[in-house]
Design an enzyme around this catalytic site. Structure first.
Site, PDB file in Angstrom:
ATOM      1  CD  GLU A  42     -12.224 -44.213 -80.034  1.00 45.32           C
ATOM      2  OE1 GLU A  42     -12.257 -44.419 -81.252  1.00 45.32           O
ATOM      3  OE2 GLU A  42     -12.899 -43.327 -79.491  1.00 45.32           O
TER       4      GLU A  42
ATOM      5  CE  LYS B 181      -5.938 -50.897 -84.387  1.00 41.84           C
ATOM      6  NZ  LYS B 181      -6.367 -52.217 -84.848  1.00 41.84           N
TER       7      LYS B 181
ATOM      8  CG  ASP C  92      -8.444 -58.001 -83.758  1.00 37.23           C
ATOM      9  OD1 ASP C  92      -8.217 -57.472 -84.864  1.00 37.23           O
ATOM     10  OD2 ASP C  92      -7.878 -59.025 -83.364  1.00 37.23           O
TER      11      ASP C  92
ATOM     12  CE1 TYR D 227     -20.383 -51.492 -78.457  1.00 34.61           C
ATOM     13  CE2 TYR D 227     -19.534 -53.443 -79.592  1.00 34.61           C
ATOM     14  CZ  TYR D 227     -20.224 -52.866 -78.539  1.00 34.61           C
ATOM     15  OH  TYR D 227     -20.757 -53.671 -77.581  1.00 34.61           O
TER      16      TYR D 227
ATOM     17  CE  LYS E  62      -2.119 -53.796 -83.388  1.00 35.60           C
ATOM     18  NZ  LYS E  62      -1.743 -53.814 -84.772  1.00 35.60           N
TER      19      LYS E  62
ATOM     20  CB  CYS F 205       9.019 -92.969 -62.814  1.00 37.07           C
ATOM     21  SG  CYS F 205       9.333 -91.360 -62.055  1.00 37.07           S
TER      22      CYS F 205
ATOM     23  CB  CYS G 203      11.961 -93.065 -58.867  1.00 30.66           C
ATOM     24  SG  CYS G 203      10.316 -93.691 -59.242  1.00 30.66           S
TER      25      CYS G 203
ATOM     26  CB  CYS H  63       5.647 -92.256 -61.107  1.00 34.83           C
ATOM     27  SG  CYS H  63       6.824 -92.979 -59.951  1.00 34.83           S
TER      28      CYS H  63
ATOM     29  CB  CYS I   7       8.985 -91.402 -57.009  1.00 34.48           C
ATOM     30  SG  CYS I   7       9.352 -90.284 -58.386  1.00 34.48           S
TER      31      CYS I   7
HETATM   32  O1  D41 Z   1     -11.435 -49.687 -82.756  1.00 33.13           O
HETATM   33  C1  D41 Z   1     -10.841 -49.482 -83.817  1.00 33.13           C
HETATM   34  N1  D41 Z   1     -10.370 -50.503 -84.510  1.00 33.13           N
HETATM   35  C2  D41 Z   1     -10.641 -48.095 -84.322  1.00 33.13           C
HETATM   36  C3  D41 Z   1     -10.217 -47.906 -85.622  1.00 33.13           C
HETATM   37  C4  D41 Z   1     -10.903 -46.962 -83.514  1.00 33.13           C
HETATM   38  N2  D41 Z   1     -11.332 -47.104 -82.238  1.00 33.13           N
HETATM   39  N3  D41 Z   1     -10.697 -45.717 -84.004  1.00 33.13           N
HETATM   40  C5  D41 Z   1     -10.281 -45.517 -85.284  1.00 33.13           C
HETATM   41  N4  D41 Z   1     -10.106 -44.248 -85.717  1.00 33.13           N
HETATM   42  C6  D41 Z   1      -9.689 -44.016 -86.966  1.00 33.13           C
HETATM   43  C7  D41 Z   1      -9.505 -42.610 -87.405  1.00 33.13           C
HETATM   44  C8  D41 Z   1      -8.814 -41.783 -86.363  1.00 33.13           C
HETATM   45  C9  D41 Z   1      -8.712 -42.529 -88.672  1.00 33.13           C
HETATM   46  C10 D41 Z   1     -10.881 -42.046 -87.646  1.00 33.13           C
HETATM   47  C11 D41 Z   1     -10.016 -46.617 -86.151  1.00 33.13           C
HETATM   48  C12 D41 Z   1      -9.590 -46.319 -87.459  1.00 33.13           C
HETATM   49  N5  D41 Z   1      -9.429 -45.027 -87.837  1.00 33.13           N
HETATM   50  C13 D41 Z   1      -9.310 -47.328 -88.472  1.00 33.13           C
HETATM   51  N6  D41 Z   1      -9.790 -48.553 -88.515  1.00 33.13           N
HETATM   52  C14 D41 Z   1      -9.313 -49.158 -89.607  1.00 33.13           C
HETATM   53  C15 D41 Z   1      -8.498 -48.314 -90.262  1.00 33.13           C
HETATM   54  C16 D41 Z   1      -8.495 -47.156 -89.564  1.00 33.13           C
END
Ligand code: D41
Length: 671
Positions: free
Chosen positions: A117, A119, A121, A227, A319, A413, A416, A431, A437
């Protein structure tokens, strides 16, 4: 440890703590970070390493002793029924391979199914549902205890206060992230600016600042989303599924928001392919992500793998490379473009950002340099997101060296020496050397040879530099006098490539009037205008002798373009070059002028899919008959051609009373 080393370590530790505290304050309290996250992480890791080497120097007030955000005293504290763990990070394919290996060895299997999935922010939160009713929610806090933000969470529009369906669990603790979509963030910031309120540095800070508002009415006005990414289970009885992916499907069925971009894959190749797909999609996603998360899908396997320290062994965050980094401006140089525009460019100490090493960043124009107040010697935040060109986000003012002077646009310039002029109404300084030039001459030649102009294959920047510097080419007409012998004397030019280039130049002589007009590089005359002009005048001589009024008779040619064209042809040098090009044999098929074709002067808009011809073919057919195709419908549009599944253009045509043609009627008209 020797005392001297320890003294040095103590000093550095003190420095780092002070620095980190300052950034913590800017980030957590002001929601206005000073430096990129990656830079902060570096400081933090250095402190952790030093304290590990000198444990006697660790004090309880060190930033390392604080894990996660400490709860704001104004919010009540809430203990998580199941601790909210952190996630280990991987920054490379090797680290992901090592993760997969550990999982396989831990489980004694050859291949693993993973749930993947994005991650997010955002801010991790935990929600408690009792018999399907949302009763409490908390921030992650230190992982064990968080802030009770129940009232604020109730204002999050897509967070269900009551779950749907039957056979709901008595207790359900859902884990997920609260975030702000990019477009909502942009709108919020615009509104904040309008109201004279503070704006946020990024969606994450906006989400954090909004969720941790003491007044839920303020939170309610902020466009937050939730989410879900997991379920916390206190006991076997709580188990709602056999796998993570199944659990997510169940949450979705109960009405909880679950991200659409989730996938189940097999093996480490599956993980890395998902990473690549998401990296490519990243810019177009409606939310910010800083990586992806991999989880062993089978929940029983997750349990067997267990935890190390405070992170699960069964999951990892992969990351993306940081998109922002710190570097130093070594110089601000001024580049000269084809039309003489002077562009300040920052030369940077090389820095790895967004997956590449960056050494330059454009500063666009003088006003931009002053607005950002970038000076030589400054430490700056550079950003490179996706494929966009690197830019300077801001200056770290605290690191400015004492004598850094503001940038001044040169009066002459840099290439030139001609005077530089900047009309008060424009942002761009230019210029005035024109084709005298060398920088402008080089750019003019490159433009002339470019693919959409005369299309001379193989005539690139390095070659043009040499041709101009050796005096072999003074104007574009000189290109047609070059011999293979002359060319083969240039660096990196064999006999074969010299001959190829001569052939390419020869081939370019057969062109079209519109390409030729475009190739001249008249200011404000792009490809579309060149086409309009070619169609209207049908002949270069007529264009060269046209007055501003005659030019303005061409639809879409206004006073600015007309003035540029008149100005260009008033220059004897330009007329001479055109004569030379024609004598050298540059030619094009006779173009029907606007008066001839049967659709002369008619403007068309296409919408929907035609069954018997492509859009490009329809456009070509209209143009061949003297008509013109534009993108948007206005009162000036003569016909709107409607295919299958037409868009809003169809509605607009009807609203404006423009004649609508179906495919059959359109073909009839062309015939
Ligand atoms: O989208 C995220 N930031 C995200 C964070 C995610 N998609 N899955 C996560 N799954 C976990 C576990 C596996 C430990 C249930 C997480 C986080 N933890 C998490 N977010 C902040 C600390 C940990």
């Amino acid at each position: 440890m020797p005392a001297a080393n320890q003294a040095a370590a103590a000093e550095r530790i003190a420095q780092l703590r002070a620095e980190i505290e300052k950034h913590d304050y800017a980030y957590y309290v002001l929601d206005a970070p000073i430096i990129p996250d990656a830079e902060y992480d570096k400081l933090f890791r250095e402190l952790v390493a030093l304290e590990a080497a000198y444990p006697e120097l660790v004090t309880p007030d060190s930033p390392t002793q604080r894990v996660g955000g400490r709860p704001l005293p104004e919010f009540g504290e809430l203990t998580h029924r199941v601790p909210m763990l952190s996630l280990a990070n991987a920054f490379s394919a090797e680290e992901v391979e090592a993760f997969d290996r550990r999982c396989r060895e831990g489980l004694g299997v050859a291949r693993i199914r993973y749930a993947c999935e994005p991650k997010f922010d955002g801010l991790a939160v935990s929600l408690l549902y009792e018999n399907g009713i949302f009763v409490r929610g908390a921030t992650r806090g230190d992982g064990y205890r968080g802030e009770d933000v129940t009232q604020n969470l109730r204002t999050v529009r897509n967070l269900p206060l009551r779950l749907k369906g039957e056979a709901l669990p008595r207790f359900l603790e859902v884990r997920g992230e609260v975030l702000m979509l990019k477009r909502d963030f942009a709108r919020l910031n615009a509104r904040q600016a309008e109201l004279g309120e503070k704006t946020f540095a990024n969606p994450r800070n906006a989400a954090a600042g909004s969720l941790r508002q003491l007044d839920p009415r303020v939170t309610a006005k902020r466009p937050l989303r939730f989410y879900a990414y997991g379920v916390a289970e206190a006991s076997q009885e709580d188990r709602i599924a056999k796998s993570h992916s199944e659990a997510m499907a169940k949450l979705m069925a109960w009405g909880l928001p679950v991200v659409a971009e989730r996938e189940v894959v097999e093996g480490v190749e599956g993980l890395l392919a998902y990473y690549e797909r998401m990296a490519r999609k990243r810019q177009d996603l409606p939310y910010d992500i800083d990586g992806v998360v991999y989880k062993v899908d089978d929940l029983e396997a997750q349990e067997r793998l267990g935890f190390v320290a405070r992170a699960p062994r069964f999951a990892i965050a992969h990351k993306f490379p940081a998109q922002e980094a710190l570097t130093v401006v070594e110089a601000i140089e001024v580049q000269v473009g084809r039309t003489g525009a002077l562009t300040p460019v920052a030369r940077l100490s090389p820095v790895f950002v967004g997956g590449v090493t960056v050494t330059n960043a454009t500063l666009h124009n003088e006003d931009e340099v002053h607005r950002k107040d970038v000076r030589v010697g400054d430490t700056v935040i550079v950003r490179r997101a996706g494929d966009v060109i690197p830019e300077i986000v801001s200056v770290v003012h605290e690191r400015r060296p004492p004598h850094a002077r503001p940038f001044v646009m040169p009066k002459t310039c840099p290439v030139c020496g001609s005077a530089v002029e900047k009309p008060a109404s424009e942002a761009i300084a230019r210029c005035t050397g024109g084709l005298y030039c060398p920088a402008q001459r080089k750019q003019a030649i490159l433009h002339f040879a470019s693919r959409r102009a005369m299309d001379i294959e193989g005539l690139g920047e390095k070659l043009v530099d040499q041709l101009v510097e050796r005096g072999l080419v003074k104007s574009v007409a000189d290109l047609y006098r070059l011999t293979a012998h002359e060319l083969s004397s240039l660096e990196r030019m064999g006999e074969k490539s010299a001959q190829n280039l001569v052939t390419a130049i020869e081939k370019s002589k057969a062109t079209t009037l519109s390409r030729f007009i475009y190739a001249l590089g008249i200011r404000n005359v792009g490809e579309a205008t060149a086409k309009d002009l070619a169609r209207h005048f049908g002949d270069i001589k007529a264009l060269m002798n046209a007055s501003a009024d005659q030019l303005m008779a061409v639809p879409e040619v206004g006073p600015v373009i007309a003035e540029s064209i008149v100005h260009f042809f008033a220059e004897p040098h330009n007329r001479r070059v055109i004569d030379e090009l024609l004598s050298a044999g540059v030619h094009w098929p006779h173009e029907k002028s606007a008066e001839s074709g049967k659709l002369a002067g008619k403007t068309f808009v296409l919408t929907g899919t035609l069954s018997s011809l492509t859009r490009a073919a329809a456009k070509a057919a209209i143009e061949a008959a003297g008509g013109k195709v534009t993108e948007s419908v206005s009162k000036k549009t003569d016909f709107v051609v409607v295919g299958e599944e037409p868009g809003s253009k169809y509605d607009k045509a009807r609203a404006l009373g423009v004649t609508v043609l179906d495919e059959a009627q359109f073909l009839e008209l062309l015939r």
